[in-house]
Design an enzyme around this catalytic site. Structure first.
Site, PDB file in Angstrom:
ATOM      1  CE  LYS A 272      -0.814  -0.321   5.207  1.00  0.00           C
ATOM      2  NZ  LYS A 272      -1.303  -0.915   6.287  1.00  0.00           N
ATOM      3  CG  HIS A 273      -1.280   3.685   1.169  1.00  0.00           C
ATOM      4  ND1 HIS A 273      -0.573   3.729   1.931  1.00  0.00           N
ATOM      5  CD2 HIS A 273      -2.686   3.350   2.237  1.00  0.00           C
ATOM      6  CE1 HIS A 273      -0.906   3.734   3.449  1.00  0.00           C
ATOM      7  NE2 HIS A 273      -2.154   2.799   3.526  1.00  0.00           N
ATOM      8  CG  HIS A 285      -7.842   7.901   8.055  1.00  0.00           C
ATOM      9  ND1 HIS A 285      -6.295   7.977   7.726  1.00  0.00           N
ATOM     10  CD2 HIS A 285      -7.879   6.971   8.404  1.00  0.00           C
ATOM     11  CE1 HIS A 285      -6.122   7.067   8.501  1.00  0.00           C
ATOM     12  NE2 HIS A 285      -6.596   6.176   8.721  1.00  0.00           N
ATOM     13  CG  ASP A 354      -6.884   3.003   2.550  1.00  0.00           C
ATOM     14  OD1 ASP A 354      -6.710   2.403   3.234  1.00  0.00           O
ATOM     15  OD2 ASP A 354      -6.544   3.788   2.858  1.00  0.00           O
TER      16      ASP A 354
END
Length: 608
Positions: A272-273, A285, A354
């Site tokens: 990731k990412h 987030h 994600d």
């Protein structure tokens, strides 16, 4: 550039041209793939089908694809004991397993959900209801971590009782450092930047194998690691010490070694990412990070590790990151950006989103009116991680297929690749590990891996001051520890005490923990040692003199500090603190080099 990187840059170029067309709007979530003027994404990826670039896909030869365990393994029929297969064979088998599943079961199979509680009830209920698996977070971990073995066993029993003859996905974020959900007796290893500082592929591989073996012993089948992001330095507030460094080639080497170790343990790694979070200043987030990097910049920097991993069929997590050269959508919902990954890694790579409950997707879902899970599948993702409401996400996918907004073959293809990953879970039974990573009961043994964590911490510890040898103290010396957080000062004090030193506010030797980064809680908190009135270079105060300056996260706080001994530890786990204490009394020799630039010192530098 590698062949994969060149292919990816070419795909980016095609996408850039398509994205700049005045006549063609960028594809939105849930829309069909763009036409030949942009990088196409096929609705399905059957074996031998055309790749997104239009060229026939070539299945790698079995001899070039070692099994995840690195050696042949016996087969088993129960979930969790499947034969370790090469990827192309796993995909072939999985296509047969999902060929007759109805749409509702396919929709459930591609969803891996979070669950509530520390017992088995919530997790097994989701799998019994037809979902593809679960992911564990710290809130799901029982006080006795080893009890997770029973929780995960219950999940696999529910999987078998649901009629699915392959393991459920049971995933966890266990990168090391600040991102590890499982505490002791699971070994607390350092994070990616420590691997970058150690620059030792064999050691990284050994660490990942040990970590993977412990996870397998607890019943996990998938680890959301390694972090393959390339950090840009102090401007990177989100990834920081999770990244192996700022040199794309060093990051690629570390990520590749970690992947090999996980596979040798029989657990499925997810890098990731994509397309790279290390150069972005927004936390996905909360909001949508966007990169305005040019095609050449992306190809030469962020994408290098992913291109290298693509040579080995490594599953990839797509981040909620907008590539503005292509469109303004999160990569998770962008057919163009996901298509870039297909072109680089091949049409059969497993693409994992994600977490779909993150704030970066809120605006896109609201503006398009398309459910984020449907949009992610349409864009080319396979495994939908943590939609906000898994039942609602499944219903939305079923409805989208019924209405023709999502081709059924795209959904069936995604399900086959999720199942294929589960078929790659190693055949070793819990407890069958190589180096004492588990107890006789098949769960992580208390203290197992400590020596290995200490080796990595010592290999990463980097001396940067005027005094190259940090062994400036002797048993009985009194040290005054300032800066950092109260927790860091307390834990470091214990390590210093164990090394024969004393810690006191009246100590003659001043050891200053400098401000580091978000994950190290680098802001100086209440509870400073008496007389410590400055917060260091990043805290707004003037840096104060010290005998020893120590960074316990990213090393940038060491810049401008006046201290003859400067140590960069790249983390604050117990292993890091033992290495620091040992170095100060001459029991540990710092062996690391800078994985990121620091002032005028470049990657690879250490003490002059």
């Amino acid at each position: 550039m590698s062949r994969r990187t060149v292919a990816l840059v070419a795909a980016l170029g095609a996408g850039l041209l398509a994205g700049c067309s005045d006549d063609e709007p960028a594809p939105g979530p849930g829309t069909s793939a763009p036409d030949a003027s942009g990088p196409a994404h096929p609705s399905s990826r059957p074996s031998g089908s055309a790749s997104p670039s239009g060229e026939p896909s070539q299945a790698p030869s079995p001899s070039s694809q070692p099994s995840p365990s690195g050696e042949p393994s016996s087969s088993g029929s129960a979930p969790g004991a499947g034969e370790a297969l090469a990827w192309e064979e796993a995909v072939r088998r999985a296509e047969g397993l999902v060929a007759d599943l109805p749409v509702e079961q396919l929709a459930g199979q591609v969803i891996v959900a979070g669950y509530e509680g520390t017992g088995p009830r919530g997790a097994e209920a989701l799998v019994r209801d037809g979902f593809g698996g679960v992911i564990a977070f710290s809130a799901n971990v029982p006080q006795d971590v080893t009890a997770l073995a029973e929780v995960n066993a219950a999940v696999q029993r529910a999987q078998a009782e649901s009629g699915r003859d392959w393991p459920a996905v049971i995933g966890v974020d266990q990168e090391g450092g600040p991102v590890q959900r499982l505490g002791e007796p699971v070994t607390q290893f350092p994070a990616g930047m420590a691997h970058g500082a150690a620059d030792d592929a064999d050691l990284s591989r050994e660490v990942a194998r040990h970590s993977g073996e412990q996870l397998r012993a607890l019943g996990f089948t998938m680890v959301f690691a390694p972090d393959a992001d390339v950090t840009v330095g102090p401007q990177d507030p989100t990834i920081g010490v999770r990244s192996p460094g700022s040199d794309p080639q060093r990051v690629a080497q570390v990520a590749g070694a970690l992947v090999q170790g996980y596979r040798q343990a029989g657990i499925v790694p997810v890098a990731k990412h994509f397309p790279g979070h290390g150069g972005l200043t927004t936390d996905s987030h909360e909001g949508l990070p966007a990169t305005d990097a040019s095609v050449e910049e992306l190809g030469a920097h962020d994408l290098v590790p992913f291109s290298a991993l693509a040579e080995h069929d490594v599953p990839v997590m797509v981040g909620h990151i907008a590539v503005t050269a292509l469109d303004d959508l999160p990569a998770t919902l962008s057919a163009r950006t996901t298509g870039l990954l297909r072109d680089a890694a091949g049409p059969d790579v497993l693409v994992v989103t994600d977490a779909l409950n993150m704030g970066a997707l809120d605006a896109a879902e609201e503006s398009t009116g398309t459910d984020r899970s449907v949009a992610a599948l349409a864009a080319g993702s396979d495994l939908l991680l943590m939609p906000p409401d898994p039942q609602a996400a499944r219903a939305a996918v079923v409805e989208a297929v019924a209405e023709g907004a999502l081709p059924e073959e795209r959904l069936r293809d995604a399900a086959s690749h999720v199942v294929a990953a589960s078929l790659q879970v190693g055949a070793e039974s819990p407890g069958a590990v190589s180096d004492g990573g588990v107890s006789d009961g098949g769960v992580p043994a208390s203290g197992a891996g400590r020596a290995l964590a200490d080796r990595l911490a010592a290999a990463a510890l980097t001396s940067l001051g005027e005094t190259c040898d940090p062994a400036v103290l002797s048993a009985g010396d009194v040290v005054r520890v300032v800066g950092g957080t109260e927790e860091q000062r307390g834990a470091l004090g214990e390590a210093l005490d164990a090394a024969g030193l004393s810690v006191s506010a009246q100590g003659d030797t001043v050891l200053r923990i400098v401000d580091g980064g978000d994950y190290a809680a680098g802001q100086v908190e209440d509870g400073q040692m008496p007389g410590d009135t400055s917060s260091g270079p990043q805290g707004g105060g003037a840096p104060r003199a010290a005998d020893v300056a120590l960074s316990l996260d990213v090393p940038y706080g060491l810049e401008g500090v006046d201290a003859p001994v400067e140590l960069a530890a790249f983390g604050d786990t117990a292993a890091h603190l033992r290495a620091v204490a040992g170095a100060l009394v001459g029991e540990v020799t710092p062996a690391g080099t800078l994985p990121v630039p620091l002032g005028d010192r470049q990657v690879g530098s250490a003490c002059d």
